[in-house]
Motif scaffolding. Sequence first.
Motif, mmCIF file in Angstrom:
data_model
loop_
_atom_site.group_PDB
_atom_site.id
_atom_site.type_symbol
_atom_site.label_atom_id
_atom_site.label_comp_id
_atom_site.label_asym_id
_atom_site.label_seq_id
_atom_site.Cartn_x
_atom_site.Cartn_y
_atom_site.Cartn_z
ATOM 1 N N THR A 80 0.850 -1.185 0.000
ATOM 2 C CA THR A 80 0.000 0.000 0.000
ATOM 3 C C THR A 80 0.884 1.231 0.000
ATOM 4 N N GLY A 81 0.358 2.361 -0.357
ATOM 5 C CA GLY A 81 1.155 3.584 -0.396
ATOM 6 C C GLY A 81 1.919 3.713 -1.694
ATOM 7 N N ASP A 82 2.997 4.484 -1.651
ATOM 8 C CA ASP A 82 3.784 4.815 -2.844
ATOM 9 C C ASP A 82 4.916 3.820 -3.095
ATOM 10 N N ILE A 83 4.606 2.546 -3.201
ATOM 11 C CA ILE A 83 5.627 1.527 -3.456
ATOM 12 C C ILE A 83 5.136 0.598 -4.562
ATOM 13 N N ASN A 84 6.075 -0.166 -5.145
ATOM 14 C CA ASN A 84 5.686 -1.042 -6.246
ATOM 15 C C ASN A 84 5.976 -2.518 -5.978
ATOM 16 N N GLU A 85 6.362 -2.853 -4.735
ATOM 17 C CA GLU A 85 6.542 -4.249 -4.349
ATOM 18 C C GLU A 85 6.313 -4.354 -2.839
ATOM 19 N N PRO A 86 5.899 -5.533 -2.355
ATOM 20 C CA PRO A 86 5.631 -5.684 -0.924
ATOM 21 C C PRO A 86 6.874 -5.383 -0.085
ATOM 22 N N GLN A 87 6.668 -4.616 0.966
ATOM 23 C CA GLN A 87 7.753 -4.260 1.874
ATOM 24 C C GLN A 87 7.198 -3.612 3.122
ATOM 25 N N LEU A 88 8.050 -3.483 4.120
ATOM 26 C CA LEU A 88 7.697 -2.806 5.366
ATOM 27 C C LEU A 88 8.540 -1.547 5.497
ATOM 28 N N TYR A 89 7.888 -0.425 5.738
ATOM 29 C CA TYR A 89 8.561 0.815 6.121
ATOM 30 C C TYR A 89 8.690 0.747 7.633
ATOM 31 N N PHE A 90 9.910 0.836 8.171
ATOM 32 C CA PHE A 90 10.110 0.754 9.616
ATOM 33 C C PHE A 90 10.990 1.905 10.072
ATOM 34 N N SER A 91 10.476 2.657 11.047
ATOM 35 C CA SER A 91 11.185 3.814 11.567
ATOM 36 C C SER A 91 11.079 3.824 13.086
ATOM 37 N N ILE A 92 12.120 4.350 13.729
ATOM 38 C CA ILE A 92 12.120 4.533 15.181
ATOM 39 C C ILE A 92 12.403 6.000 15.458
ATOM 40 N N ARG A 93 11.655 6.551 16.414
ATOM 41 C CA ARG A 93 11.863 7.949 16.798
ATOM 42 C C ARG A 93 11.915 8.067 18.313
ATOM 43 N N LYS A 94 12.720 8.987 18.772
ATOM 44 C CA LYS A 94 12.766 9.373 20.185
ATOM 45 C C LYS A 94 12.240 10.793 20.218
ATOM 46 N N GLY A 95 10.963 10.928 20.605
ATOM 47 C CA GLY A 95 10.307 12.219 20.475
ATOM 48 C C GLY A 95 10.178 12.538 18.994
ATOM 49 N N ARG A 96 10.714 13.667 18.573
ATOM 50 C CA ARG A 96 10.677 14.052 17.153
ATOM 51 C C ARG A 96 11.958 13.688 16.402
ATOM 52 N N VAL A 97 12.925 13.125 17.123
ATOM 53 C CA VAL A 97 14.222 12.818 16.527
ATOM 54 C C VAL A 97 14.189 11.426 15.899
ATOM 55 N N VAL A 98 14.541 11.353 14.622
ATOM 56 C CA VAL A 98 14.605 10.083 13.911
ATOM 57 C C VAL A 98 15.885 9.366 14.320
ATOM 58 N N MET A 99 15.741 8.109 14.700
ATOM 59 C CA MET A 99 16.883 7.296 15.110
ATOM 60 C C MET A 99 17.180 6.269 14.017
ATOM 61 N N ASP A 100 18.405 5.783 13.973
ATOM 62 C CA ASP A 100 18.784 4.748 13.020
ATOM 63 C C ASP A 100 18.266 3.409 13.534
ATOM 64 N N PRO A 101 17.254 2.817 12.879
ATOM 65 C CA PRO A 101 16.670 1.562 13.374
ATOM 66 C C PRO A 101 17.686 0.431 13.485
ATOM 67 N N MET A 102 18.699 0.427 12.647
ATOM 68 C CA MET A 102 19.673 -0.664 12.652
ATOM 69 C C MET A 102 20.444 -0.736 13.975
ATOM 70 N N LYS A 103 20.546 0.383 14.696
ATOM 71 C CA LYS A 103 21.250 0.401 15.969
ATOM 72 C C LYS A 103 20.422 -0.231 17.086
ATOM 73 N N TYR A 104 19.125 -0.426 16.855
ATOM 74 C CA TYR A 104 18.238 -0.891 17.911
ATOM 75 C C TYR A 104 17.630 -2.256 17.653
ATOM 76 N N LEU A 105 17.819 -2.774 16.446
ATOM 77 C CA LEU A 105 17.261 -4.082 16.111
ATOM 78 C C LEU A 105 18.270 -5.173 16.413
ATOM 79 N N SER A 106 17.763 -6.284 16.884
ATOM 80 C CA SER A 106 18.634 -7.437 17.083
ATOM 81 C C SER A 106 18.073 -8.588 16.257
ATOM 82 N N ASN A 107 18.961 -9.301 15.594
ATOM 83 C CA ASN A 107 18.576 -10.436 14.752
ATOM 84 C C ASN A 107 17.474 -10.055 13.795
#
Length: 107
Positions: A80-107
């Motif tokens: 759904t949305g503005d994409i042309n193949e199945p995928q997940l948009y994943f974002s992490i924020r601390k308040g209004r600050v965008v954080m790098d999700p890769m620093k917080y994901l494990s496995n």
Amino acid sequence: QTNGDYSDAIHIKAPLGTPILSANDGEVAYAGNELKGYGNIIIVKHNNGWLSIYGYCDTMKVKVKDKVSKGQTIGTVGQTGDINEPQLYFSIRKGRVVMDPMKYLSN
């Protein structure tokens, strides 16, 4: 991105219908499709002002104010949305600050 667009998230390719799991315990702050470009999107509010955001969902298995647990299925991967193949948009924020999700994901 090569076309000049900017994304503050990671985009995870996955088969249509793959379960989306909550990154941590929290409460659903938003579940809908009114944010242009993201299709069906779920926003989970966690402790201390943290948010996790899941976009392009095919299905949403939660609603606003639902309590969720870490690892709980909250939706499924979609196209759904503005994409042309199945995928997940994943974002992490601390308040209004965008954080790098890769620093917080494990496995």
